[in-house]
Design a protein around this motif. Structure first.
Motif, PDB file in Angstrom:
ATOM      1  N   TYR A  47       0.829  -1.209   0.000  1.00 21.96           N
ATOM      2  CA  TYR A  47       0.000   0.000   0.000  1.00 21.96           C
ATOM      3  C   TYR A  47       0.858   1.252   0.000  1.00 21.96           C
ATOM      4  N   ILE A  48       1.924   1.265   0.800  1.00 17.21           N
ATOM      5  CA  ILE A  48       2.818   2.427   0.843  1.00 17.21           C
ATOM      6  C   ILE A  48       3.472   2.637  -0.519  1.00 17.21           C
ATOM      7  N   LEU A  49       3.916   1.562  -1.139  1.00 17.99           N
ATOM      8  CA  LEU A  49       4.529   1.685  -2.463  1.00 17.99           C
ATOM      9  C   LEU A  49       3.515   2.186  -3.490  1.00 17.99           C
ATOM     10  N   TYR A  50       2.302   1.687  -3.422  1.00 14.08           N
ATOM     11  CA  TYR A  50       1.251   2.128  -4.343  1.00 14.08           C
ATOM     12  C   TYR A  50       0.964   3.617  -4.166  1.00 14.08           C
ATOM     13  N   VAL A  51       0.819   4.047  -2.921  1.00 14.59           N
ATOM     14  CA  VAL A  51       0.487   5.435  -2.643  1.00 14.59           C
ATOM     15  C   VAL A  51       1.624   6.370  -3.061  1.00 14.59           C
ATOM     16  N   ASN A  52       2.864   5.977  -2.822  1.00 12.44           N
ATOM     17  CA  ASN A  52       3.985   6.847  -3.139  1.00 12.44           C
ATOM     18  C   ASN A  52       4.268   6.948  -4.634  1.00 12.44           C
TER      19      ASN A  52
END
Length: 101
Positions: free
Chosen positions: A94-99
């Motif tokens: 999720y963090i990778l997707y958001v960033n």
């Protein structure tokens, strides 16, 4: 890790590792609001709608899992500690997707 070795401790650690950042997010936003003289609602809106801030706040909230990890390691409850690490890793996609959205 082999799933045949999965235990109740792993599951409990995983749940703790996933819930702790969810609890720490409002705390981190509140502390940041107090230190930076912002309104909590303003930062919460930024957290919910601005993907750059979302990833940063979640990453900071995951640091709260270090408390549990250190506690379980000192008590030699290694399955719990491993579950906490896995709970932290759950947030990674999720963090990778958001960033990188």
């Amino acid at each position: 890790m082999n799933l045949r070795n999965w235990s109740k401790g792993h599951t409990i650690g995983l749940i703790i590792g996933m819930l702790t950042p969810a609890i720490f997010i409002p705390i981190i936003i509140g502390l940041y609001a107090m230190i930076g003289n912002f309104y909590f609602q303003q930062l919460w809106y930024s957290f919910m709608n601005d993907s750059a801030n979302t990833g940063k706040f979640i990453s900071l909230a995951i640091i709260g899992n270090l408390i549990w990890f250190y506690l379980f390691l000192n008590r030699e409850k290694y399955p719990y500690a491993m579950g906490v690490i896995l709970g932290s890793i759950v947030y990674l996609p999720y963090i990778l997707y958001v960033n990188f959205k």
